[in-house]
Design a protein around this motif. Structure first.
Motif, short mmCIF file in Angstrom:
data_model
loop_
_atom_site.label_atom_id
_atom_site.label_comp_id
_atom_site.label_asym_id
_atom_site.label_seq_id
_atom_site.Cartn_x
_atom_site.Cartn_y
_atom_site.Cartn_z
N VAL A 195 15.75 3.10 -5.59
CA VAL A 195 15.22 3.45 -6.67
C VAL A 195 14.53 5.02 -6.56
O VAL A 195 14.51 5.62 -7.53
CB VAL A 195 14.11 2.63 -7.48
CG1 VAL A 195 14.69 1.46 -7.93
CG2 VAL A 195 12.90 2.38 -6.52
N GLY A 196 14.81 5.68 -5.44
CA GLY A 196 14.42 6.76 -5.01
C GLY A 196 14.57 7.29 -3.57
O GLY A 196 14.78 6.30 -2.61
N GLU A 197 14.22 8.60 -3.42
CA GLU A 197 14.49 8.92 -1.85
C GLU A 197 13.30 8.34 -1.11
O GLU A 197 11.96 8.38 -1.49
CB GLU A 197 14.35 10.48 -1.73
CG GLU A 197 14.37 10.88 -0.58
CD GLU A 197 15.88 10.85 0.01
OE1 GLU A 197 15.88 10.56 1.23
OE2 GLU A 197 16.71 10.91 -0.75
N GLY A 198 13.44 7.33 -0.32
CA GLY A 198 12.46 6.44 0.56
C GLY A 198 11.80 5.39 -0.16
O GLY A 198 10.70 5.17 0.12
N VAL A 209 8.75 -0.73 -1.78
CA VAL A 209 8.68 -0.42 -0.44
C VAL A 209 8.68 1.23 -0.36
O VAL A 209 9.82 1.58 -0.89
CB VAL A 209 9.59 -0.94 0.18
CG1 VAL A 209 9.38 -0.39 2.11
CG2 VAL A 209 9.39 -2.50 0.51
N PHE A 210 7.78 1.95 0.37
CA PHE A 210 7.89 3.20 0.39
C PHE A 210 7.87 3.84 1.79
O PHE A 210 6.85 3.34 2.47
CB PHE A 210 6.52 3.79 -0.42
CG PHE A 210 6.44 3.89 -1.77
CD1 PHE A 210 6.83 5.05 -2.62
CD2 PHE A 210 6.18 2.69 -2.47
CE1 PHE A 210 6.63 5.02 -3.96
CE2 PHE A 210 6.12 2.59 -3.94
CZ PHE A 210 6.33 3.96 -4.54
N GLU A 211 8.41 4.70 1.98
CA GLU A 211 8.56 5.29 3.51
C GLU A 211 7.60 6.54 3.10
O GLU A 211 7.20 6.92 2.15
CB GLU A 211 10.04 6.12 3.52
CG GLU A 211 11.10 4.96 3.98
CD GLU A 211 12.46 5.84 4.13
OE1 GLU A 211 12.55 7.09 4.28
OE2 GLU A 211 13.41 4.86 4.29
N ALA A 237 7.47 9.63 0.72
CA ALA A 237 8.15 9.17 -0.90
C ALA A 237 7.26 9.38 -1.80
O ALA A 237 5.88 9.18 -1.67
CB ALA A 237 8.70 7.95 -0.57
N ILE A 238 8.01 9.84 -2.90
CA ILE A 238 6.96 9.99 -4.08
C ILE A 238 7.52 8.87 -5.22
O ILE A 238 8.79 8.66 -5.38
CB ILE A 238 7.24 11.28 -4.79
CG1 ILE A 238 6.86 12.43 -3.75
CG2 ILE A 238 6.84 11.61 -6.12
CD1 ILE A 238 7.22 13.82 -4.00
N GLY A 239 6.50 8.41 -5.91
CA GLY A 239 6.84 7.68 -7.20
C GLY A 239 6.41 8.62 -8.42
O GLY A 239 5.22 8.77 -8.66
N PRO A 240 7.28 9.05 -9.22
CA PRO A 240 7.08 10.08 -9.75
C PRO A 240 6.30 9.44 -11.26
O PRO A 240 6.29 8.31 -11.45
CB PRO A 240 8.61 10.68 -10.69
CG PRO A 240 9.47 9.89 -9.60
CD PRO A 240 8.77 8.82 -8.90
N GLY A 268 1.49 7.90 -11.31
CA GLY A 268 2.51 7.95 -10.23
C GLY A 268 1.84 7.97 -8.88
O GLY A 268 0.55 8.04 -8.89
N CYS A 269 2.46 8.17 -7.76
CA CYS A 269 1.92 8.12 -6.37
C CYS A 269 2.71 8.77 -5.34
O CYS A 269 3.88 9.20 -5.56
CB CYS A 269 1.93 6.75 -5.91
SG CYS A 269 3.26 5.76 -5.64
N VAL A 270 1.92 9.36 -4.30
CA VAL A 270 2.84 9.81 -3.07
C VAL A 270 2.20 9.04 -2.04
O VAL A 270 1.06 8.65 -1.88
CB VAL A 270 2.26 11.34 -2.88
CG1 VAL A 270 2.62 12.04 -1.68
CG2 VAL A 270 2.39 12.14 -4.08
N CYS A 271 3.18 8.67 -1.24
CA CYS A 271 2.94 7.76 -0.19
C CYS A 271 2.43 8.49 1.12
O CYS A 271 3.28 9.40 1.53
CB CYS A 271 4.26 6.92 0.20
SG CYS A 271 3.92 5.69 1.65
#
Length: 106
Positions: free
Chosen positions: A13-16, A34-36, A39-42, A85-88
């Motif tokens: 669903v997005g980069e990483g 799952v986030f690498e 990775a960003i959840g906009p 939103g979030c940043v991993c």
């Protein structure tokens, strides 16, 4: 109803970032994301209530105008229509519960 992980579909669903619907029915849905690292959840909004449990990793979450670092074991609540939103920071897994269901995920 029973839902088996081995039968669930993982979607990129997005980069990483990948998403897997774990279970759904009635007005509820459980989703694994799952986030690498990095990775960003906009930032986005939706009309659903959402609970998030941080199963692993570390994230910077923005909910409305507030920003906090969260780690494994922490939980978050997002009311309908609030920007979030979030940043991993460290690779990890989030478990999201939505009500009503996110029909677009099915």
């Amino acid at each position: 109803m029973f839902f088996f992980y081995k039968n669930s579909r993982q979607d990129r669903v997005g980069e990483g970032v990948t998403r897997r619907v774990l279970a759904h029915g009635g007005k509820m849905m459980c989703v694994e994301v799952v986030f690498e690292q990095g990775a960003i959840g906009p930032v986005h909004t939706h009309p659903h209530e959402q609970l998030t449990y941080v199963r692993s990793g570390a994230f910077i979450f923005t909910i409305g105008s507030e920003q906090r670092e969260v780690r494994a074991g922490d939980s978050l609540y997002k009311k309908p229509h609030i920007p979030h939103g979030c940043v991993c920071l460290e690779s990890g897994v989030l478990v999201d519960i939505f009500t009503p269901q996110r029909e677009e995920f099915l």
